[in-house]
Design an enzyme around this catalytic site. Structure first.
Site, PDB file in Angstrom:
ATOM      1  N   GLY A  12      23.990 -15.039  11.400  1.00  0.00           N
ATOM      2  CA  GLY A  12      22.611 -14.810  11.808  1.00  0.00           C
ATOM      3  C   GLY A  12      21.998 -15.877  12.701  1.00  0.00           C
ATOM      4  N   ASN A  14      21.792 -15.682  15.907  1.00  0.00           N
ATOM      5  CA  ASN A  14      20.957 -14.964  16.879  1.00  0.00           C
ATOM      6  C   ASN A  14      19.646 -14.506  16.241  1.00  0.00           C
ATOM      7  OD1 ASN A  14      22.171 -14.532  19.696  1.00  0.00           O
ATOM      8  ND2 ASN A  14      23.925 -14.270  18.327  1.00  0.00           N
ATOM      9  N   ARG A  66      31.560   8.449   5.458  1.00  0.00           N
ATOM     10  CA  ARG A  66      30.826   7.806   6.563  1.00  0.00           C
ATOM     11  C   ARG A  66      29.531   8.572   6.839  1.00  0.00           C
ATOM     12  NH1 ARG A  66      31.902   2.691   8.437  1.00  0.00           N
ATOM     13  NH2 ARG A  66      30.720   2.455  10.323  1.00  0.00           N
ATOM     14  N   HIS A 110      26.255  -9.111  23.305  1.00  0.00           N
ATOM     15  CA  HIS A 110      27.721  -9.156  23.290  1.00  0.00           C
ATOM     16  C   HIS A 110      28.168 -10.485  23.903  1.00  0.00           C
ATOM     17  CE1 HIS A 110      31.790  -7.685  23.136  1.00  0.00           C
ATOM     18  NE2 HIS A 110      31.957  -8.180  24.357  1.00  0.00           N
ATOM     19  N   ASP A 151      29.723  -0.932  24.060  1.00  0.00           N
ATOM     20  CA  ASP A 151      29.361  -1.925  25.092  1.00  0.00           C
ATOM     21  C   ASP A 151      29.238  -1.301  26.485  1.00  0.00           C
ATOM     22  OD1 ASP A 151      29.570  -3.828  23.017  1.00  0.00           O
ATOM     23  OD2 ASP A 151      31.671  -4.220  23.478  1.00  0.00           O
ATOM     24  N   GLU A 181      23.635 -16.809  24.530  1.00  0.00           N
ATOM     25  CA  GLU A 181      23.110 -15.802  23.601  1.00  0.00           C
ATOM     26  C   GLU A 181      21.706 -16.118  23.091  1.00  0.00           C
ATOM     27  OE1 GLU A 181      25.810 -14.357  20.574  1.00  0.00           O
ATOM     28  OE2 GLU A 181      27.495 -15.204  21.642  1.00  0.00           O
TER      29      GLU A 181
HETATM   30  C1  GAR Z   1      27.578 -13.417  18.166  1.00  0.00           C
HETATM   31  O1  GAR Z   1      28.416 -14.221  18.958  1.00  0.00           O
HETATM   32  C2  GAR Z   1      27.415 -12.062  18.815  1.00  0.00           C
HETATM   33  O2  GAR Z   1      27.377 -12.107  20.204  1.00  0.00           O
HETATM   34  C3  GAR Z   1      28.665 -11.362  18.335  1.00  0.00           C
HETATM   35  O3  GAR Z   1      28.775 -11.746  16.988  1.00  0.00           O
HETATM   36  C4  GAR Z   1      28.240 -13.070  16.831  1.00  0.00           C
HETATM   37  C5  GAR Z   1      27.241 -13.064  15.682  1.00  0.00           C
HETATM   38  O4  GAR Z   1      26.793 -14.360  15.396  1.00  0.00           O
HETATM   39  N1  GAR Z   1      28.553  -9.936  18.483  1.00  0.00           N
HETATM   40  C6  GAR Z   1      29.580  -9.158  18.831  1.00  0.00           C
HETATM   41  O5  GAR Z   1      30.710  -9.583  18.987  1.00  0.00           O
HETATM   42  C7  GAR Z   1      29.247  -7.688  19.007  1.00  0.00           C
HETATM   43  N2  GAR Z   1      30.309  -6.987  19.672  1.00  0.00           N
HETATM   44  P1  GAR Z   1      25.461 -14.599  14.560  1.00  0.00           P
HETATM   45  O6  GAR Z   1      25.559 -13.780  13.281  1.00  0.00           O
HETATM   46  O7  GAR Z   1      25.471 -16.081  14.279  1.00  0.00           O
HETATM   47  O8  GAR Z   1      24.266 -14.193  15.403  1.00  0.00           O
END
Ligand code: GAR
Length: 208
Positions: A12, A14, A66, A110, A151, A181
């Site tokens: 988490g 982001n 699902r 992404h 994507d 990000e």
């Molecule tokens: C991040 O790097 C995000 O870009 C990636 O997962 C990570 C989550 O980190 N997402 C993907 O790969 C989606 N295809 P976080 O939980 O610390 O935000």
């Protein structure tokens, strides 16, 4: 006021960047109406709790099919009445009913410069492993709207990051998070909250 639901699966960071940006005003006109995780051990849920944000866990593993998960997942999202759904490291495939209902109202971060290193199988650390094994010199991150593909939706913002000699996937992942990000995801939300993003002919346009 833009109500956003943030969907997470892991650490988490982001989500934290979004929370911080809402609190310090870098994201304006926005309220986080809830956080949903598919993983009850996700540290992201702790982050939500610490900031008094409602959080929910809904895992495909708790359902026999699902289709049952998808229905319950959609109900949980609908209950929050979000204007925008933000996938912040959410690793579950979005059901087509949700993509349809929330057309151009779901965004995803992404960790690559789409169309490189994206699509099925490219997520998290795997993206950085693939970039290093190909030997590219520039990587980055992308915020895009979510459509039926993986994507493939309209690209809103991208930011490039240099690969450095001796990078490991973990080191590169951290640099992409810090330099790209955590900047472009809050920025994209702020632009949307202030009516600055529209989709035209399948492409996102940023209004000046
Ligand atoms: C991040 O790097 C995000 O870009 C990636 O997962 C990570 C989550 O980190 N997402 C993907 O790969 C989606 N295809 P976080 O939980 O610390 O935000």
């Amino acid at each position: 006021m833009l109500n956003i639901a943030v969907l997470v699966s892991g650490g988490g960071t982001n989500l934290q960047a979004i929370i911080d940006a809402v609190e310090n005003g870098e994201i304006s006109n926005t309220r986080i109406c809830g956080v949903i995780s598919n993983n009850q051990n996700a540290y992201a849920l702790e982050r939500a709790k610490k900031h008094g944000i409602k959080s929910f866990c809904i895992s495909p593993k708790s359902f026999l099919t699902r289709a049952e998960f998808n229905q319950s997942f959609l109900e949980t999202v609908d209950m929050l009445e979000p204007d925008l759904i933000v996938l912040a490291g959410f690793l579950v495939v979005i059901p087509p009913e949700m993509t349809e209902k929330y057309r151009n109202r779901i965004i995803n971060i992404h960790p690559s410069l789409i169309p490189s290193f994206c699509g099925t199988g490219y997520y998290g650390l795997k993206v950085h492993e693939a970039a290093l094994s190909r030997g590219v010199k520039v990587v980055g991150a992308t915020v895009h709207f979510v459509d039926e593909g993986t994507d493939t939706g309209p690209i809103i913002l991208q930011k490039a990051v240099d690969v450095e000699q001796g990078d490991t996937p973990e080191v590169l992942q951290r640099r992409v998070m810090e330099k790209a990000e955590w900047k472009i995801l809050p920025r994209a939300i702020d632009l949307i909250a202030n009516g600055k993003v529209k989709v035209e002919d399948g492409k996102a346009v940023i209004l000046q």
